[in-house]
Motif scaffolding. Sequence first.
Motif: not given
Length: 50
Positions: A23-27
């Motif tokens: 959803q948010f591109g966290d990683g």
Amino acid sequence: MSRIVLINGKKQTKLSVFNRLTQFGDGLFETCLVKEGRLLLWNEHFARLE
């Protein structure tokens, strides 16, 4: 070549569209060199992650 995906430290085979990562591109993506079956410069890689 085998691919390993870890989400919250656990191996995964599927990724939900409701996961915060999608959803948010966290990683985090880290590339490590393996030579003759040994991971090179692991201490340096790990130090950056802490």
